[in-house]
Design a protein around this motif. Structure first.
Motif, PDB file in Angstrom:
ATOM      1  N   ALA A 118       0.834  -1.209   0.000  1.00 25.21           N
ATOM      2  CA  ALA A 118       0.000   0.000   0.000  1.00 25.21           C
ATOM      3  C   ALA A 118       0.866   1.255   0.000  1.00 25.21           C
ATOM      4  CB  ALA A 118      -0.931  -0.010   1.210  1.00 25.21           C
ATOM      5  N   VAL A 120       2.197   5.049  -0.941  1.00 22.25           N
ATOM      6  CA  VAL A 120       1.416   6.283  -0.833  1.00 22.25           C
ATOM      7  C   VAL A 120       2.004   7.383  -1.703  1.00 22.25           C
ATOM      8  CG1 VAL A 120       0.842   5.658   1.543  1.00 22.25           C
ATOM      9  CG2 VAL A 120       2.724   7.271   1.109  1.00 22.25           C
ATOM     10  N   ILE A 134      -3.502   6.395  -1.477  1.00 23.15           N
ATOM     11  CA  ILE A 134      -2.952   5.079  -1.141  1.00 23.15           C
ATOM     12  C   ILE A 134      -3.395   4.080  -2.197  1.00 23.15           C
ATOM     13  CG2 ILE A 134      -2.782   3.299   0.628  1.00 23.15           C
ATOM     14  CD1 ILE A 134      -3.633   5.422   2.687  1.00 23.15           C
ATOM     15  N   VAL A 136      -3.410   0.282  -3.372  1.00 21.27           N
ATOM     16  CA  VAL A 136      -3.331  -0.970  -2.606  1.00 21.27           C
ATOM     17  C   VAL A 136      -3.337  -2.184  -3.520  1.00 21.27           C
ATOM     18  CG1 VAL A 136      -4.351  -2.310  -0.742  1.00 21.27           C
ATOM     19  CG2 VAL A 136      -4.612   0.184  -0.757  1.00 21.27           C
ATOM     20  N   ARG A 147      -9.160  -1.128   6.150  1.00 17.43           N
ATOM     21  CA  ARG A 147      -9.710   0.207   5.885  1.00 17.43           C
ATOM     22  C   ARG A 147      -9.768   1.125   7.107  1.00 17.43           C
ATOM     23  NH1 ARG A 147     -11.155   2.424   1.369  1.00 17.43           N
ATOM     24  NH2 ARG A 147     -11.390   1.108  -0.474  1.00 17.43           N
ATOM     25  N   LEU A 150      -6.259   2.583   7.022  1.00 14.68           N
ATOM     26  CA  LEU A 150      -5.888   3.362   5.837  1.00 14.68           C
ATOM     27  C   LEU A 150      -6.729   4.621   5.701  1.00 14.68           C
ATOM     28  CD1 LEU A 150      -5.232   0.504   3.239  1.00 14.68           C
ATOM     29  CD2 LEU A 150      -3.645   1.614   4.833  1.00 14.68           C
ATOM     30  N   ASP A 151      -7.985   4.547   6.125  1.00  9.60           N
ATOM     31  CA  ASP A 151      -8.842   5.743   6.057  1.00  9.60           C
ATOM     32  C   ASP A 151      -8.394   6.831   7.025  1.00  9.60           C
ATOM     33  OD1 ASP A 151     -10.388   4.692   4.045  1.00  9.60           O
ATOM     34  OD2 ASP A 151     -12.012   4.027   5.347  1.00  9.60           O
ATOM     35  N   VAL A 157      -8.170   5.925  -1.137  1.00  7.99           N
ATOM     36  CA  VAL A 157      -7.670   4.567  -0.898  1.00  7.99           C
ATOM     37  C   VAL A 157      -8.300   3.675  -1.955  1.00  7.99           C
ATOM     38  CG1 VAL A 157      -7.494   2.666   0.749  1.00  7.99           C
ATOM     39  CG2 VAL A 157      -7.520   5.038   1.580  1.00  7.99           C
TER      40      VAL A 157
END
Length: 301
Positions: A118, A120, A134, A136, A147, A150-151, A157
């Motif tokens: 993942a 960035v 991001i 993935v 999530r 990552l959120d 994302v």
């Protein structure tokens, strides 16, 4: 979630702090202690080793400079694969080769880990503000589980494919960013040599088709000729090496990418590798003998 965060540098430090602010229990490890202390000040906890960090983690995030560091942290005797509990998420947010990510996903799966690559985009500012993009790679079900983490780190994302696909998209991102920064640098030198008001010119360019996140984020560096690293040129050189190696394997010609890679390599060879990648401006200035204004040209004549 209980999160082990390994790699608390320019990007990883603020990312780990954002996870703390989102309510996660973050146990951080880094080669240098000051970075760990900053996480503790932000509400995280300190781990003295990779093994200690990952032993009870539900999720493990790595944010490391390159393939050798990721390989060492993952496969070493003190590493993730040897000590992480079965079922844990392993989210590598470093920028490495797609092959490294695909191998890590396969090896992690054999040990019962759910692995995602993942990487960035967004630089230091995006990491601080929690607005990273991001990309993935890996199983969609693993992304669903990841999530909540990552959120807290990004606003975009996107699942882009199987293991390694995130790194392929990141390589394309680094190609585009390098070309954009070089274009910004050349435009700045052109405008300044022509006697234009550089600040006004960049402001109006930002409102038109030439506008970009690169222009928005990097114009301050260009105007002030200040290059404190948000993303170092030596790391961008590594990333463009990934691009060009992959293009060669695919039999592709990427002329702008090849030129950008050479210009970044030249900047590093001239001692600028530790500066922000907006210091490509210095390379254009060198090519033009440290550009002077039209009035100064007349004075010289």
């Amino acid at each position: 979630m209980k999160v082990a965060f390994i790699g608390l540098g320019i990007m990883g430090g603020p990312m780990a702090a954002n996870l703390v602010r989102a309510g996660h229990d973050v146990l951080g490890h880094n080669r240098s202690r000051p970075a760990v202390d900053r996480l503790v000040e932000a509400g995280g906890r300190a781990a003295g080793s990779v093994a200690e960090a990952v032993r009870d983690a539900e999720a493990i995030i790595t944010m490391l400079p390159a393939d050798p560091q990721v390989t060492e942290v993952a496969y070493g005797d003190d590493g993730i694969l040897a000590h992480a509990p079965q079922g844990a998420l392993l989210i590598d947010m470093s920028t490495v080769t797609p092959a490294t990510s695909a191998k890590l996903a396969a090896d992690g799966a054999e040990r019962g880990l759910r692995v995602l690559d993942a990487p960035v985009s967004g630089g230091e500012a995006g990491a601080v503000e929690g607005v990273l993009s991001i990309m993935v790679g890996g199983e969609a079900a693993h992304l669903d589980a990841a999530r909540p983490l990552l959120d807290a780190l990004g606003t975009t994302v996107v699942h882009v494919g199987p293991a390694g696909a995130g790194q392929t998209v990141k390589a394309a991102n680094q190609l585009m960013v390098a070309v954009h920064i070089e274009a910004l640098a050349e435009a700045a030198v052109f405008l300044k040599a022509s006697g234009a008001d550089l600040e006004a010119a960049l402001r109006v360019l930002g409102g038109g088709l030439a506008g970009s996140t690169v222009l928005q984020r990097k114009q301050g560096n260009v105007l002030g000729e200040q290059y404190a690293p948000g993303f170092r040129l030596d790391l961008h050189r590594k990333d463009l090496g990934i691009v060009m190696d992959a293009a060669r394997e695919l039999g592709l010609a990427l002329p702008a990418g090849s030129l950008a890679a050479q210009l970044v390599a030249s900047a590093c060879a001239n001692g600028d590798g530790g500066l922000d990648h907006s210091a490509l401006l210095r390379g254009v200035q060198r090519l033009n003998g440290a550009v002077v204004s039209p009035t100064e040209r007349e004075d010289v004549a």
